[in-house]
Write a protein that holds these residues in place. Structure first.
Motif, PDB file in Angstrom:
ATOM      1  N   VAL A  13      23.355   1.314  35.312  1.00  0.00           N
ATOM      2  CA  VAL A  13      24.547   2.157  35.160  1.00  0.00           C
ATOM      3  C   VAL A  13      25.703   1.344  34.582  1.00  0.00           C
ATOM      4  O   VAL A  13      26.046   0.272  35.080  1.00  0.00           O
ATOM      5  CB  VAL A  13      24.960   2.762  36.518  1.00  0.00           C
ATOM      6  N   SER A  14      26.297   1.886  33.513  1.00  0.00           N
ATOM      7  CA  SER A  14      27.533   1.353  32.952  1.00  0.00           C
ATOM      8  C   SER A  14      28.534   2.497  32.862  1.00  0.00           C
ATOM      9  O   SER A  14      28.168   3.642  32.586  1.00  0.00           O
ATOM     10  CB  SER A  14      27.305   0.756  31.558  1.00  0.00           C
ATOM     11  N   PHE A  15      29.816   2.177  33.119  1.00  0.00           N
ATOM     12  CA  PHE A  15      30.846   3.208  33.054  1.00  0.00           C
ATOM     13  C   PHE A  15      32.153   2.588  32.583  1.00  0.00           C
ATOM     14  O   PHE A  15      32.552   1.516  33.048  1.00  0.00           O
ATOM     15  CB  PHE A  15      31.071   3.866  34.418  1.00  0.00           C
ATOM     16  N   SER A  16      32.799   3.279  31.628  1.00  0.00           N
ATOM     17  CA  SER A  16      34.118   2.879  31.138  1.00  0.00           C
ATOM     18  C   SER A  16      35.051   4.070  31.292  1.00  0.00           C
ATOM     19  O   SER A  16      34.688   5.208  30.955  1.00  0.00           O
ATOM     20  CB  SER A  16      34.063   2.458  29.668  1.00  0.00           C
ATOM     21  N   TYR A  17      36.257   3.836  31.808  1.00  0.00           N
ATOM     22  CA  TYR A  17      37.233   4.910  31.987  1.00  0.00           C
ATOM     23  C   TYR A  17      37.802   5.322  30.635  1.00  0.00           C
ATOM     24  O   TYR A  17      38.160   4.473  29.811  1.00  0.00           O
ATOM     25  CB  TYR A  17      38.362   4.463  32.903  1.00  0.00           C
ATOM     26  N   GLY A  18      37.878   6.631  30.406  1.00  0.00           N
ATOM     27  CA  GLY A  18      38.462   7.151  29.178  1.00  0.00           C
ATOM     28  C   GLY A  18      37.784   6.559  27.957  1.00  0.00           C
ATOM     29  O   GLY A  18      36.566   6.534  27.843  1.00  0.00           O
ATOM     30  N   HIS A  27      25.957  -2.389  33.516  1.00  0.00           N
ATOM     31  CA  HIS A  27      24.509  -2.518  33.732  1.00  0.00           C
ATOM     32  C   HIS A  27      24.175  -2.826  35.191  1.00  0.00           C
ATOM     33  O   HIS A  27      23.492  -3.798  35.512  1.00  0.00           O
ATOM     34  CB  HIS A  27      23.916  -3.588  32.812  1.00  0.00           C
ATOM     35  N   VAL A  28      24.656  -1.949  36.072  1.00  0.00           N
ATOM     36  CA  VAL A  28      24.425  -2.123  37.505  1.00  0.00           C
ATOM     37  C   VAL A  28      23.172  -1.353  37.921  1.00  0.00           C
ATOM     38  O   VAL A  28      23.055  -0.155  37.663  1.00  0.00           O
ATOM     39  CB  VAL A  28      25.635  -1.628  38.327  1.00  0.00           C
ATOM     40  N   VAL A 219      26.694  -6.891  49.097  1.00  0.00           N
ATOM     41  CA  VAL A 219      26.645  -6.868  47.636  1.00  0.00           C
ATOM     42  C   VAL A 219      27.983  -7.412  47.131  1.00  0.00           C
ATOM     43  O   VAL A 219      29.042  -6.927  47.534  1.00  0.00           O
ATOM     44  CB  VAL A 219      26.427  -5.441  47.101  1.00  0.00           C
ATOM     45  N   VAL A 220      27.923  -8.420  46.278  1.00  0.00           N
ATOM     46  CA  VAL A 220      29.127  -9.027  45.714  1.00  0.00           C
ATOM     47  C   VAL A 220      29.264  -8.585  44.266  1.00  0.00           C
ATOM     48  O   VAL A 220      28.358  -8.806  43.459  1.00  0.00           O
ATOM     49  CB  VAL A 220      29.078 -10.569  45.788  1.00  0.00           C
ATOM     50  N   MET A 221      30.411  -7.968  43.941  1.00  0.00           N
ATOM     51  CA  MET A 221      30.677  -7.514  42.587  1.00  0.00           C
ATOM     52  C   MET A 221      31.604  -8.496  41.876  1.00  0.00           C
ATOM     53  O   MET A 221      32.492  -9.086  42.488  1.00  0.00           O
ATOM     54  CB  MET A 221      31.336  -6.134  42.604  1.00  0.00           C
ATOM     55  N   ASP A 222      31.387  -8.669  40.576  1.00  0.00           N
ATOM     56  CA  ASP A 222      32.274  -9.489  39.754  1.00  0.00           C
ATOM     57  C   ASP A 222      32.226  -8.981  38.326  1.00  0.00           C
ATOM     58  O   ASP A 222      31.156  -8.909  37.716  1.00  0.00           O
ATOM     59  CB  ASP A 222      31.846 -10.964  39.803  1.00  0.00           C
ATOM     60  N   ARG A 223      33.390  -8.572  37.813  1.00  0.00           N
ATOM     61  CA  ARG A 223      33.525  -8.074  36.438  1.00  0.00           C
ATOM     62  C   ARG A 223      32.503  -6.988  36.120  1.00  0.00           C
ATOM     63  O   ARG A 223      31.879  -6.985  35.076  1.00  0.00           O
ATOM     64  CB  ARG A 223      33.421  -9.231  35.455  1.00  0.00           C
ATOM     65  N   GLY A 224      32.358  -6.061  37.051  1.00  0.00           N
ATOM     66  CA  GLY A 224      31.516  -4.896  36.830  1.00  0.00           C
ATOM     67  C   GLY A 224      30.038  -5.118  37.055  1.00  0.00           C
ATOM     68  O   GLY A 224      29.247  -4.192  36.882  1.00  0.00           O
ATOM     69  N   ARG A 225      29.648  -6.315  37.452  1.00  0.00           N
ATOM     70  CA  ARG A 225      28.231  -6.618  37.667  1.00  0.00           C
ATOM     71  C   ARG A 225      27.980  -7.032  39.119  1.00  0.00           C
ATOM     72  O   ARG A 225      28.909  -7.404  39.840  1.00  0.00           O
ATOM     73  CB  ARG A 225      27.777  -7.745  36.735  1.00  0.00           C
ATOM     74  N   VAL A 226      26.720  -6.988  39.512  1.00  0.00           N
ATOM     75  CA  VAL A 226      26.321  -7.477  40.825  1.00  0.00           C
ATOM     76  C   VAL A 226      26.081  -8.974  40.713  1.00  0.00           C
ATOM     77  O   VAL A 226      25.185  -9.422  40.001  1.00  0.00           O
ATOM     78  CB  VAL A 226      25.051  -6.773  41.339  1.00  0.00           C
ATOM     79  N   ALA A 227      26.924  -9.762  41.417  1.00  0.00           N
ATOM     80  CA  ALA A 227      26.822 -11.219  41.354  1.00  0.00           C
ATOM     81  C   ALA A 227      25.861 -11.754  42.416  1.00  0.00           C
ATOM     82  O   ALA A 227      25.101 -12.697  42.159  1.00  0.00           O
ATOM     83  CB  ALA A 227      28.196 -11.855  41.531  1.00  0.00           C
ATOM     84  N   PHE A 228      25.910 -11.192  43.629  1.00  0.00           N
ATOM     85  CA  PHE A 228      25.011 -11.571  44.719  1.00  0.00           C
ATOM     86  C   PHE A 228      24.616 -10.317  45.473  1.00  0.00           C
ATOM     87  O   PHE A 228      25.387  -9.362  45.577  1.00  0.00           O
ATOM     88  CB  PHE A 228      25.676 -12.554  45.702  1.00  0.00           C
ATOM     89  N   ASP A 229      23.425 -10.322  46.029  1.00  0.00           N
ATOM     90  CA  ASP A 229      22.932  -9.192  46.811  1.00  0.00           C
ATOM     91  C   ASP A 229      21.925  -9.736  47.816  1.00  0.00           C
ATOM     92  O   ASP A 229      20.880 -10.257  47.437  1.00  0.00           O
ATOM     93  CB  ASP A 229      22.283  -8.155  45.885  1.00  0.00           C
TER      94      ASP A 229
END
Length: 581
Positions: A13-18, A27-28, A219-229
Motif C-alpha cells: 500500500v502506498s498513499f499520497s494526500y491530494g 509500499h507498506v 511496528v516501527v514506522m519511518d518515512r512511510g515505511r515499516v522500519a521494524f516489526d
C-alpha cells in the motif's frame, strides 16, 4: 495448525494526500491477525496516522489522494465497501478528540453511536453503563463535555467506541492527554478487552514503556515505511537505531542496552520492566567485592543552580471555582524564580490547567493573589500580562492562525510592536532551530510539528515567564529533546518556566523542582529527585514515579545503598560499572 486469516491486511500500500508527490505510506505490507495487540511507533511525519486512517477505512472514504495496493478488512477491500460497513468491524479514535465529539453531554455522546448503529433499545442502558465504568468515568455521565479536561474527553471517546463493541480498535495516541495512572488504566482496559473479548487492538503511541507492558508486537514506522516489526523485546534491542530515527526506548531498556554497549553484559534482549532491570543489576552486583566505600556511596546529588531570591511568579493562598461546577482549586501557594524550571504533575482533573490559567490571567482568583513580574493579575489586563508571560496551550491548533510557519512564529512579535523585518528575522532563526519548514502552512503539518510551531511562537517572544501545558504531547523523541533543550536554554538565560506535564521522564530529566497536585490542592513540592522518591506522596497523588527512580529505590533497598538517589540512566550504569571494578 493453520494460521487464522488476517482481520486486516495491507498489500503493498502506498498513499499520497491530494496531488502530493511525497507518499505518506510507501509500499507498506502488513497483516494484523485476529486477537493481536499491536503497538505502532515512529517519529512525527512517519506515516503513523495515515496508517491508522488506512486501517480504519478513512482512506479512501474520508481522505482523498492517490492510493495504490489493497487494504482488506475482514476479507473486504476497503475501496469496495462503505465506510459504515467498515466501521461495524473497526472502531477508530483519532488524535483530535474535539473534532470527534458530536454531543454536548457525555451520556448523549455514547447514545449517538449506539442509536445510529441500531443497537436494540433494551441493550443500550447496559452497554452505556458498562463502557463508562470500564474507562472509569461513570461519575461524568451527566457532565457537559465542554467542562471536561483533555484527558477526560479522551476517556469519553474511548467509552463511546467501546459501547459499540467493534471487533478491531484502532487508536491514534489515545493517552496523549492522560496522566500516567489514567494512561495505564486505558491500556489495562484495552488489554482486558483484547484478552477477554478477543478484540484486536492497534494503538499508535509514544509511551513506549506502556507498549512494552501490554503489546504482543511493535511496528516501527519511518518515512512511510515499516522500519521494524517484531516483539517488543526484539524491537527495543535496536535502541541505537531507534534513537537515530527519533524513537525513544523504555529507560530500563536503555540501561541494559548501555551495559551491553559498555561490555558489562553480553548483547541481547533488553530489559522491559523495572523488575527485570532490578534482577539484572542484582545478579551483576551480588557476589562482587564492592567494598564498604562503594556500598555506602550514593549517586551525587544534582547541582542546584543559584537562583535569584525574588520570585517572578508568586501564588499566595489562591482559590478559584468555576461557576456551576464542582471543579475548584484551593489554597495554592508556590513561587517560581528566574532561571528555574518547575514541573506541575498530577492526575487529570487535579487542577493543573486551572493553575496555568490563573497564572496567565485568563482566570482571576476568587481569593488570594497571583503576582507575575510584580503585577497583580486581578487588576492587570490580560494583554499587559502577555508581555511578561507566554503560554503554550494543550492543543496547539487553538493558537495557530497564519498561512505560513514563518508568519505564525513572527505574529506575536509584530503584535507587540516589533518591526516586520526584525520580527521575521527572529522568527526565521527560531523556526530553523526547530527544523520547521518556513513556507509550509501550519495545518498541513503533523500534530507534532504543529506543536513545534506553537512552541516556536512562544520561544521567539523571549518572555520572563514561559507557561507550558503539556509541551511534549504528540512529539516524537527527537522533537521532545529539541523542545526541552530549548526550554532549558531559555531558563539558563533567566526565564522562569512553569511546565504542566504528564511525562514523568521528561519532568525528571529537566525540572529542578516539582509541584504535585490532586483534587485542586498542592499535596507537596520540592526538588524533583526528592519529590519522586517520596513513595507516599506519589501514592496519594496517584502519580507513578519515573522508571529509573523506582528502579533506584528497589536497588537501594535490596542490593546496595550506592543506588540511592539515582534518577538518570547514566546514574545506574555508572554505579554498576563502579561497583564491578
Amino acid at each position: 495448525m493453520a494460521q487464522p486469516s488476517p482481520i486486516i491486511r495491507l498489500d503493498d500500500v502506498s498513499f499520497s494526500y491530494g496531488a502530493s508527490a511525497t507518499p505518506a505510506l510507501d509500499h507498506v505490507s502488513l497483516c494484523i491477525a485476529p486477537g493481536e495487540f499491536v503497538g505502532v511507533i515512529g517519529p512525527s511525519g512517519a506515516g503513523k496516522s495515515t496508517l491508522a486512517a488506512a486501517l480504519s477505512g478513512a482512506i479512501p472514504h474520508h481522505y482523498r489522494g492517490q492510493l495504490f495496493g489493497a487494504v482488506t478488512v475482514d476479507g473486504s477491500d476497503t475501496c469496495e465497501v462503505t465506510l459504515t460497513d467498515i466501521s461495524r468491524v473497526v472502531g477508530s479514535i483519532n488524535q483530535d478528540i474535539d473534532a470527534q465529539m458530536v454531543a454536548s453531554v457525555v451520556e448523549d455522546e455514547l447514545l449517538f453511536g449506539l442509536e445510529n448503529f441500531g443497537v436494540p433499545h433494551d441493550q443500550i442502558p447496559d452497554r452505556l453503563a458498562s463502557a463508562l465504568e470500564t474507562v472509569g468515568i461513570a461519575d461524568l455521565r451527566e457532565r457537559e463535555i465542554a467542562t471536561l479536561s483533555g484527558g477526560q474527553k479522551q476517556k469519553v471517546a474511548i467509552a463511546a467506541m467501546l459501547a459499540l463493541r467493534p471487533r478491531v480498535l484502532v487508536l491514534d495516541e489515545p493517552t496523549a492527554a492522560l496522566d500516567p495512572v489514567s494512561s495505564s488504566t486505558v491500556f489495562e482496559t484495552l488489554r482486558a478487552l483484547n484478552r477477554d473479548a478477543g478484540i484486536t487492538v492497534v494503538v499508535i503511541e509514544q509511551k513506549v514503556a506502556l507498549l512494552c507492558e501490554h503489546c504482543d508486537r511493535i511496528v516501527v514506522m519511518d518515512r512511510g515505511r515499516v522500519a521494524f516489526d517484531g516483539t517488543p523485546r526484539s524491537v527495543f534491542s535496536h535502541g541505537r537505531n531507534l534513537r537515530a530515527l527519533g524513537v525513544d526506548s523504555p529507560r530500563v531498556a536503555r540501561i541494559s542496552n548501555s551495559l551491553a554497549e559498555h561490555g558489562v553484559i553480553e548483547p541481547g534482549a533488553p530489559c522491559l520492566s523495572v523488575a527485570e532491570a532490578r534482577d539484572l543489576v542484582a545478579d551483576l552486583v551480588r557476589g562482587q567485592a564492592a567494598g564498604e566505600k562503594n556500598a555506602a556511596a550514593g549517586t551525587p546529588a544534582k547541582p542546584r543552580p543559584a537562583l535569584p531570591a525574588d520570585p517572578v511568579v508568586s501564588f499566595r493562598d489562591v482559590s478559584f471555582a468555576y461557576p456551576g461546577s464542582r471543579a475548584t482549586v484551593e489554597h495554592l501557594s508556590f513561587d517560581a524564580r528566574p532561571g528555574e524550571i518547575v514541573g506541575v504533575v498530577g492526575q487529570n482533573g487535579a487542577g493543573k490547567t486551572t493553575l496555568t490559567k490563573l497564572l496567565n490571567g485568563l482566570l482571576k482568583p476568587a481569593s488570594g493573589e497571583v503576582l507575575v513580574a510584580g503585577l497583580d493579575t486581578r487588576d492587570t489586563p490580560t494583554s499587559r500580562l502577555a508581555a511578561h508571560v507566554s503560554t503554550l496551550f494543550q492543543n496547539p491548533d487553538r493558537q495557530l492562525c497564519k498561512d505560513t510557519v514563518l508568519d505564525e512564529v513572527a505574529f506575536g512579535l509584530e503584535l507587540t510592536g516589533v518591526g516586520a523585518g526584525e520580527a521575521r528575522e527572529r522568527a526565521r532563526s527560531v523556526a530553523e532551530r526547530f527544523g520547521l519548514p518556513l513556507d509550509a502552512a501550519p495545518f498541513s503539518l503533523s500534530r507534532g510539528q504543529r506543536q513545534m510551531v506553537a512552541l516556536a511562537s512562544v520561544v521567539v517572544m523571549e518572555p520572563e515567564v514561559v507557561l507550558l501545558d503539556e509541551p511534549t504531547s504528540g512529539l516524537d523523541y527527537r522533537e521532545c529533546m529539541t523542545v526541552m533543550e530549548t526550554v532549558r536554554e531559555m531558563a539558563e538565560k533567566g526565564c522562569a518556566v512553569v511546565m504542566v506535564c504528564h511525562d514523568m521522564e521528561v519532568v525528571s530529566d529537566f525540572a529542578e523542582r516539582v509541584i504535585v497536585m490532586a483534587d485542586g490542592r498542592i499535596l507537596g513540592q520540592g526538588p524533583a529527585d526528592q519529590v519522586f522518591a517520596d513513595a507516599g506522596l506519589m501514592a496519594r497523588a496517584d502519580v507513578e514515579a519515573p522508571q529509573v527512580v523506582r528502579l533506584a529505590a528497589e536497588l537501594a533497598r535490596d542490593v546496595s545503598p550506592a543506588f540511592a538517589g539515582a534518577s538518570q540512566v547514566s546514574d545506574i550504569v555508572d554505579t554498576v560499572e563502579g561497583m564491578l571494578k
